[in-house]
Structures are given as C-alpha cells and as structure tokens.
Scaffold this motif. Structure first.
Motif, mmCIF file in Angstrom:
data_model
loop_
_atom_site.group_PDB
_atom_site.id
_atom_site.type_symbol
_atom_site.label_atom_id
_atom_site.label_comp_id
_atom_site.label_asym_id
_atom_site.label_seq_id
_atom_site.Cartn_x
_atom_site.Cartn_y
_atom_site.Cartn_z
ATOM 1 N N MET A 1 -0.646 -47.272 10.009
ATOM 2 C CA MET A 1 0.332 -46.586 9.188
ATOM 3 C C MET A 1 -0.243 -45.242 8.764
ATOM 4 S SD MET A 1 2.011 -47.835 5.561
ATOM 5 C CE MET A 1 0.750 -49.023 5.367
ATOM 6 N N SER A 2 0.536 -44.200 8.914
ATOM 7 C CA SER A 2 0.110 -42.849 8.577
ATOM 8 C C SER A 2 -0.021 -42.685 7.069
ATOM 9 C CB SER A 2 1.132 -41.859 9.124
ATOM 10 O OG SER A 2 0.870 -40.573 8.643
ATOM 11 N N GLU A 3 -0.924 -41.829 6.660
ATOM 12 C CA GLU A 3 -1.099 -41.500 5.249
ATOM 13 C C GLU A 3 0.048 -40.613 4.747
ATOM 14 O OE1 GLU A 3 -3.956 -41.863 3.058
ATOM 15 O OE2 GLU A 3 -4.848 -43.321 4.397
ATOM 16 N N TYR A 4 0.696 -39.898 5.670
ATOM 17 C CA TYR A 4 1.738 -38.961 5.307
ATOM 18 C C TYR A 4 3.015 -39.245 6.077
ATOM 19 C CZ TYR A 4 -2.177 -36.425 3.334
ATOM 20 O OH TYR A 4 -3.274 -36.093 2.608
ATOM 21 N N ILE A 5 4.134 -38.887 5.466
ATOM 22 C CA ILE A 5 5.437 -38.990 6.109
ATOM 23 C C ILE A 5 5.863 -37.564 6.437
ATOM 24 C CG2 ILE A 5 7.841 -39.642 5.830
ATOM 25 C CD1 ILE A 5 6.869 -41.685 3.698
ATOM 26 N N GLU A 6 6.093 -37.288 7.686
ATOM 27 C CA GLU A 6 6.539 -35.951 8.058
ATOM 28 C C GLU A 6 8.036 -35.840 7.821
ATOM 29 O OE1 GLU A 6 6.656 -32.946 11.859
ATOM 30 O OE2 GLU A 6 5.133 -34.522 11.808
ATOM 31 N N ILE A 7 8.400 -34.870 7.009
ATOM 32 C CA ILE A 7 9.799 -34.663 6.639
ATOM 33 C C ILE A 7 10.472 -33.743 7.644
ATOM 34 C CG2 ILE A 7 11.315 -33.686 4.883
ATOM 35 C CD1 ILE A 7 9.240 -34.520 2.805
ATOM 36 N N LYS A 8 11.700 -34.098 7.986
ATOM 37 C CA LYS A 8 12.475 -33.304 8.936
ATOM 38 C C LYS A 8 13.614 -32.594 8.213
ATOM 39 C CE LYS A 8 11.539 -36.865 12.349
ATOM 40 N NZ LYS A 8 12.115 -37.968 13.076
ATOM 41 N N GLY A 9 14.177 -31.593 8.871
ATOM 42 C CA GLY A 9 15.362 -30.960 8.335
ATOM 43 C C GLY A 9 15.205 -29.485 7.992
ATOM 44 N N LEU A 10 14.001 -28.940 8.103
ATOM 45 C CA LEU A 10 13.797 -27.538 7.762
ATOM 46 C C LEU A 10 13.238 -26.713 8.919
ATOM 47 C CD1 LEU A 10 12.239 -27.963 4.207
ATOM 48 C CD2 LEU A 10 14.531 -27.152 4.742
ATOM 49 N N GLU A 11 13.062 -27.327 10.077
ATOM 50 C CA GLU A 11 12.414 -26.646 11.199
ATOM 51 C C GLU A 11 13.128 -25.347 11.577
ATOM 52 O OE1 GLU A 11 11.926 -31.067 11.433
ATOM 53 O OE2 GLU A 11 13.666 -29.772 11.353
ATOM 54 N N ASN A 12 14.431 -25.407 11.776
ATOM 55 C CA ASN A 12 15.192 -24.220 12.179
ATOM 56 C C ASN A 12 15.211 -23.156 11.084
ATOM 57 O OD1 ASN A 12 15.759 -25.294 14.694
ATOM 58 N ND2 ASN A 12 17.684 -26.203 14.016
ATOM 59 N N PHE A 13 15.239 -23.600 9.853
ATOM 60 C CA PHE A 13 15.222 -22.667 8.733
ATOM 61 C C PHE A 13 13.943 -21.838 8.737
ATOM 62 C CE2 PHE A 13 14.113 -21.830 4.232
ATOM 63 C CZ PHE A 13 15.119 -20.926 3.945
ATOM 64 N N PHE A 14 12.810 -22.491 8.941
ATOM 65 C CA PHE A 14 11.549 -21.755 8.920
ATOM 66 C C PHE A 14 11.360 -20.893 10.168
ATOM 67 C CE2 PHE A 14 10.431 -25.016 5.700
ATOM 68 C CZ PHE A 14 10.367 -24.119 4.637
ATOM 69 N N LYS A 15 11.962 -21.282 11.263
ATOM 70 C CA LYS A 15 11.959 -20.407 12.447
ATOM 71 C C LYS A 15 12.713 -19.123 12.130
ATOM 72 C CE LYS A 15 11.554 -23.980 15.972
ATOM 73 N NZ LYS A 15 12.266 -24.752 17.005
ATOM 74 N N ALA A 16 13.844 -19.258 11.436
ATOM 75 C CA ALA A 16 14.634 -18.084 11.048
ATOM 76 C C ALA A 16 13.853 -17.215 10.056
ATOM 77 C CB ALA A 16 15.967 -18.517 10.447
ATOM 78 N N CYS A 17 13.147 -17.846 9.125
ATOM 79 C CA CYS A 17 12.336 -17.089 8.163
ATOM 80 C C CYS A 17 11.285 -16.264 8.887
ATOM 81 C CB CYS A 17 11.638 -18.030 7.176
ATOM 82 S SG CYS A 17 12.740 -18.759 5.968
ATOM 83 N N ASN A 18 10.709 -16.850 9.904
ATOM 84 C CA ASN A 18 9.654 -16.170 10.659
ATOM 85 C C ASN A 18 10.179 -14.907 11.338
ATOM 86 O OD1 ASN A 18 6.926 -16.062 11.361
ATOM 87 N ND2 ASN A 18 7.305 -17.004 13.346
ATOM 88 N N LYS A 19 11.474 -14.864 11.615
ATOM 89 C CA LYS A 19 12.072 -13.664 12.211
ATOM 90 C C LYS A 19 12.298 -12.579 11.158
ATOM 91 C CE LYS A 19 14.290 -16.164 15.967
ATOM 92 N NZ LYS A 19 15.536 -16.630 16.547
ATOM 93 N N LEU A 20 12.433 -12.979 9.890
ATOM 94 C CA LEU A 20 12.706 -12.028 8.816
ATOM 95 C C LEU A 20 11.442 -11.471 8.158
ATOM 96 C CD1 LEU A 20 15.607 -13.930 7.035
ATOM 97 C CD2 LEU A 20 15.807 -11.885 8.459
ATOM 98 N N ILE A 21 10.447 -12.327 8.025
ATOM 99 C CA ILE A 21 9.200 -11.922 7.352
ATOM 100 C C ILE A 21 8.013 -12.447 8.127
ATOM 101 C CG2 ILE A 21 10.240 -11.837 5.038
ATOM 102 C CD1 ILE A 21 8.888 -14.574 4.500
ATOM 103 N N ASN A 22 6.860 -11.942 7.786
ATOM 104 C CA ASN A 22 5.617 -12.382 8.400
ATOM 105 C C ASN A 22 5.170 -13.686 7.729
ATOM 106 O OD1 ASN A 22 2.989 -12.796 9.221
ATOM 107 N ND2 ASN A 22 2.395 -10.649 9.038
ATOM 108 N N MET A 23 5.412 -14.805 8.378
ATOM 109 C CA MET A 23 5.046 -16.104 7.800
ATOM 110 C C MET A 23 3.531 -16.276 7.734
ATOM 111 S SD MET A 23 7.681 -17.800 6.668
ATOM 112 C CE MET A 23 7.417 -19.567 6.681
ATOM 113 N N ASP A 24 2.782 -15.584 8.590
ATOM 114 C CA ASP A 24 1.317 -15.636 8.469
ATOM 115 C C ASP A 24 0.882 -15.082 7.126
ATOM 116 O OD1 ASP A 24 0.866 -16.810 10.933
ATOM 117 O OD2 ASP A 24 0.597 -14.898 11.973
ATOM 118 N N LYS A 25 1.607 -14.091 6.635
ATOM 119 C CA LYS A 25 1.269 -13.445 5.365
ATOM 120 C C LYS A 25 1.918 -14.154 4.170
ATOM 121 C CE LYS A 25 1.504 -8.943 3.097
ATOM 122 N NZ LYS A 25 1.962 -7.555 3.220
#
Length: 161
Positions: free
Chosen positions: A1-25
């Motif tokens: 059993m994993s120590e963490y539960i990976e949550i789904k539902g925001l993947e596309n949102f953060f891809k879009a954010c990466n197009k608007l701003i520098n997510m590395d920063k």
C-alpha cells in the motif's frame, strides 16, 4: 500500500498554467496554495465530522463512546487523542510540480490511522469516514478544484502585472 494517494483532476489545468507562466519559477508558490486548499478541506471535515462531499460520518458506537469517556479521551469522531484531527499535524510539502498534504500519525505497530479511516476496513470493523477531498477514483472534489482555479488565476494576474 502506497504512503500517498495521487490526486487526479488538475493535470490539464497545470499544463495550461505552464503556457501562461514559468512554472519552474512560480510552480512552488502555486502548489503550496493548492496544498493549503486541500489541508483546509481536511480540517473542515474534522471540525464538522462530515466528508468533503457533505456526508455525515457514521456515529460512534455507544460502546466506543463509553470507553472514550472512561479513558478521559475526546469523544468526537476520529478525535480520540487528536493526532489525526489536529490541524497542526497536517503538513504540506510543495515543489514546482507537485504537492503533498500528509499526516504521519500511526500506531507503534505502524497502523496508518488516516488511510484506514478514509477508506474503512471491514476486517477491523472500521467504517469509512472520508476526510480527504477526493472521490473513490481519486479525483479532487469540484469545490476544491474551483478554489484552486480561482486562487491560481489571482496569482497569475498578480505576477503578470
């Protein structure tokens, strides 16, 4: 059993954010805000003894209440010693591309209280009392997603000025 539960539902949102701003920063700031939104939902579930989806938790058995009173423990649901319900025990670790919201409370034998109470355990006769804002498919609750979208939008607007 994993120590963490990976949550789904925001993947596309953060891809879009990466197009608007520098997510590395700026990603770590955004992820810290996401973690805080999730943590706030968890804390609210313990305060109201209700799942993030509005379902009241199954009440304690009279035998359990009696035992807790005898031992001088908190008689709230999932609040015996306060380890799981204490907001100070819920930690957030964020990086530029992920966030962890966790509580490492466990028994001396390694029994993971949080995971078991989230899902329930038939062998131990423990009912599910969900407090994480995720559904059975590990998708983040729509209200929390909405808060995250709004907070992130406001953050992007601030840094774009």
């Amino acid at each position: 059993m994993s120590e963490y539960i990976e949550i789904k539902g925001l993947e596309n949102f953060f891809k879009a954010c990466n197009k608007l701003i520098n997510m590395d920063k700026h990603g770590e700031s955004i992820m810290a805000s996401v973690g805080e939104s999730i943590r706030n939902s968890i804390v609210y579930s313990f305060q109201t003894e209700t799942s993030p989806f509005g379902e009241k938790w199954k009440p304690l058995k009279p035998k359990t209440i009696k035992q807790k009173i005898k031992e001088g423990k908190n008689n709230g649901i999932l609040k015996r010693d306060g380890g799981l319900s204490d907001p100070n025990n819920w930690q957030i670790e964020s990086s530029k591309n992920h966030v962890k919201v966790f509580n490492n409370i466990q028994s001396k034998k390694g029994f993971k209280y949080g995971y078991v109470h989230q899902r329930g355990n038939r062998k131990r006769n423990i009912p599910a009392r969900p407090f994480l804002p995720i559904d059975k498919n590990k998708v983040l609750h729509k209200d929390i997603r909405s808060v995250i979208y709004q907070d992130t939008k406001e953050f992007i607007q601030r840094i774009k000025k």
